[in-house]
Design a protein around this motif. Structure first.
Motif, PDB file in Angstrom:
ATOM      1  N   ALA A  79       2.958  16.417  -6.596  1.00 44.07           N
ATOM      2  CA  ALA A  79       1.824  15.844  -5.873  1.00 44.07           C
ATOM      3  C   ALA A  79       1.738  14.345  -6.109  1.00 44.07           C
ATOM      4  N   VAL A  80       1.334  13.597  -5.076  1.00 48.46           N
ATOM      5  CA  VAL A  80       1.070  12.170  -5.207  1.00 48.46           C
ATOM      6  C   VAL A  80      -0.324  11.881  -4.687  1.00 48.46           C
ATOM      7  N   ASN A  81      -0.920  10.819  -5.196  1.00 44.97           N
ATOM      8  CA  ASN A  81      -2.225  10.398  -4.693  1.00 44.97           C
ATOM      9  C   ASN A  81      -2.534   9.013  -5.213  1.00 44.97           C
ATOM     10  N   HIS A  82      -3.505   8.378  -4.600  1.00 46.46           N
ATOM     11  CA  HIS A  82      -4.047   7.116  -5.080  1.00 46.46           C
ATOM     12  C   HIS A  82      -5.558   7.239  -4.934  1.00 46.46           C
ATOM     13  N   GLY A  83      -6.205   7.731  -5.996  1.00 48.10           N
ATOM     14  CA  GLY A  83      -7.579   8.160  -5.848  1.00 48.10           C
ATOM     15  C   GLY A  83      -7.581   9.425  -5.012  1.00 48.10           C
ATOM     16  N   GLY A  84      -8.584   9.605  -4.169  1.00 46.03           N
ATOM     17  CA  GLY A  84      -8.577  10.734  -3.251  1.00 46.03           C
ATOM     18  C   GLY A  84      -7.800  10.387  -2.001  1.00 46.03           C
ATOM     19  N   THR A  85      -6.730  11.129  -1.749  1.00 42.68           N
ATOM     20  CA  THR A  85      -5.815  10.787  -0.657  1.00 42.68           C
ATOM     21  C   THR A  85      -5.660  11.962   0.291  1.00 42.68           C
ATOM     22  N   GLU A  86      -5.546  11.666   1.581  1.00 45.40           N
ATOM     23  CA  GLU A  86      -5.390  12.700   2.600  1.00 45.40           C
ATOM     24  C   GLU A  86      -4.453  12.201   3.694  1.00 45.40           C
ATOM     25  N   ALA A  87      -4.360  12.981   4.766  1.00 45.20           N
ATOM     26  CA  ALA A  87      -3.646  12.585   5.991  1.00 45.20           C
ATOM     27  C   ALA A  87      -2.205  12.183   5.739  1.00 45.20           C
ATOM     28  N   PRO A  88      -1.375  13.058   5.133  1.00 46.12           N
ATOM     29  CA  PRO A  88       0.029  12.693   4.915  1.00 46.12           C
ATOM     30  C   PRO A  88       0.771  12.508   6.232  1.00 46.12           C
ATOM     31  N   THR A  89       1.601  11.480   6.291  1.00 44.86           N
ATOM     32  CA  THR A  89       2.453  11.228   7.443  1.00 44.86           C
ATOM     33  C   THR A  89       3.820  10.821   6.923  1.00 44.86           C
ATOM     34  N   VAL A  90       4.835  11.645   7.180  1.00 44.58           N
ATOM     35  CA  VAL A  90       6.199  11.385   6.713  1.00 44.58           C
ATOM     36  C   VAL A  90       6.967  10.675   7.829  1.00 44.58           C
ATOM     37  N   VAL A  91       7.601   9.566   7.497  1.00 42.19           N
ATOM     38  CA  VAL A  91       8.302   8.740   8.478  1.00 42.19           C
ATOM     39  C   VAL A  91       9.685   8.407   7.933  1.00 42.19           C
TER      40      VAL A  91
END
Length: 459
Positions: free
Chosen positions: A240-252
């Motif tokens: 898992a990764v995050n920076h604080g509370g993180t959402e909306a993953p988009t892989v490019v």
């Protein structure tokens, strides 16, 4: 898609199943051979909601990291049905080469509002948006259809539409409904339910025979994978990764290297993206990308990114126009941007309101047209000038002294030649730099001073 949390059981009835089509098999989300740029769709919010705009926004990029918002960061399409606003837009190039845009039917942050529908637009070139409509995904009125995304399932000859809704156990799962035309859908199925609350599914199809589903779990971004696209076949695997509370993953995927980027959005109204990278999607491990290397569109939230061709990129710039203003990012404090506050020049951490404090028109220098002056966007009679070496925002009094104080020569960045530095017109041994976050003009000699005096001119 920020949310407070639980809803009720999702019913499984919708419109009749669709027949498979004979459309050309082309992996959803993958680049065409001719693709050399990217488009991003998003909506906007800011600290005090000054920039809350729940309409469709569009930006472009040549590298997928630094973005040019189009139409002056104003909307390019406006939803008029349902809630009359959108969140979480998503962009897909369909099998026929045209585009479809999907979005959550929700305006603002009323998480208690449930909609069985999503917004849909068609577009041949992203310069016009046609066929606007609502698409029903399920029959229940006691749960939502959040963060819709779509993919092409070649084995079914149909598109799958992923979205977040609540199951009988009371937690969010990733659902799928299938369609051939984005006008009617099959009865929904549970696509991914690991037994705990998950939203914001983002699917990458067919990477060395493996499909990757990234999602939000408890403020972190996590991946699952499967060798098929069958509902229920995905298994969590990544760190898992995050920076604080993180959402909306988009892989490019990078169009020029074997690098993958994972974009994530803070789920407060602040609208801050963070980016991680990997050269091995199968590893499930990601490294945070230096913020110097990417810049999101101003106040953008929950984006969708898709490759486009160089012709499409050029046509979009021609149609919508690049911003008439710029923002300046600090080299050694890349979370901070040049702004005025109380008419004093400084660098502050993005985001902040009023956000126009950080927007500047780089106009021909008042004392030398080959140089530049910084005209404030929200105080257009005022310019950034030095006074006793400190930078402040003052009204142009028309004097030659003011013109000289407000004029700077743009040079190659002192710490990075691909960035910019600004040398004073009438104090030519001094450059604009920050010291304790305040802007001033000083002589520059040390490594730290060169970094203090280096900025990225972007949007």
């Amino acid at each position: 898609m920020a949310h407070p949390s639980r809803r009720h059981f999702l019913g499984m009835a919708a419109s009749a199943p669709l027949a498979a089509t004979g459309a050309l098999a082309l992996g959803a989300g993958t680049a065409h051979a001719a693709d050399s740029a990217y488009a991003m769709v998003y909506f906007t919010e800011s600290n005090t909601m000054l920039e809350a705009d729940y309409n469709l926004h569009l930006a472009v990029s040549t590298d997928g990291l630094r973005w040019t918002p189009l139409n002056q960061n104003a909307p390019v399409a406006t939803p008029t049905l349902g809630a009359g606003g959108l969140r979480d837009p998503f962009l897909l190039r369909k099998q026929d080469g045209t585009f479809v845009v999907l979005a959550t039917d929700l305006s603002g942050t009323d998480w208690t509002r449930n909609s069985a529908y999503i917004h849909v637009w068609d577009s041949t070139d992203l310069r016009t948006f046609t066929g606007y409509r609502l698409l029903k995904l399920h029959d229940m009125t006691t749960t939502h259809s959040w963060a819709p995304e779509a993919f092409w399932d070649a084995s079914r000859g149909q598109y799958g539409i992923l979205y977040s809704s609540v199951n009988s156990s009371g937690h969010n799962v990733i659902m799928v409904s299938y369609t051939t035309d984005f006008r009617t859908t099959t009865s929904p199925q549970v696509f991914f339910d690991p037994g705990y609350d998950v939203i914001d599914g983002n699917l990458t199809v067919g990477v060395s025979g493996v499909n990757y589903l990234y999602f939000k779990r408890a403020g972190t971004l996590v991946g699952a994978r499967s060798t098929s696209l069958n509902p229920g076949s995905f298994t969590p695997f990544s760190t898992a990764v995050n920076h604080g509370g993180t959402e909306a993953p988009t892989v490019v995927k990078s169009l020029t290297s074997n690098t993958w980027y994972l974009w994530g959005d803070t789920y407060t109204p602040n609208g801050v993206f963070y980016v991680w990278q990997t050269s091995n999607l199968a590893s499930g491990t990601w490294t945070a990308l230096d913020q110097k290397l990417y810049t999101q569109p101003l106040n953008s939230k929950h984006c969708g990114i898709h490759p486009i061709t160089s012709t499409e990129y050029s046509n979009l710039i021609a149609k919508w126009g690049a911003p008439a203003w710029n923002r300046l990012k600090s080299y050694n404090f890349p979370a901070r941007y040049v702004r005025h506050s109380g008419f004093a020049g400084r660098i502050d951490a993005y985001p902040f309101d009023p956000y126009p404090d950080s927007q500047w028109k780089l106009v021909p220098g008042l004392a030398d047209s080959s140089a530049v002056s910084f005209q404030s966007v929200n105080y257009p009679t005022r310019y950034l000038r030095h006074y006793s070496y400190a930078l402040r925002l003052d009204a142009n009094d028309g004097t030659s002294t003011f013109a000289a104080d407000a004029t700077f020569y743009r040079t190659a960045g002192l710490a990075d030649s691909s960035w910019a530095s600004f040398r004073s017109y009438n104090n030519p041994t001094r450059y604009i730099r920050h010291a304790d976050y305040a802007l001033r003009i000083d002589p520059v000699s040390t490594t730290t001073e060169r970094q203090d005096a280096t900025f990225h001119v972007g949007y």
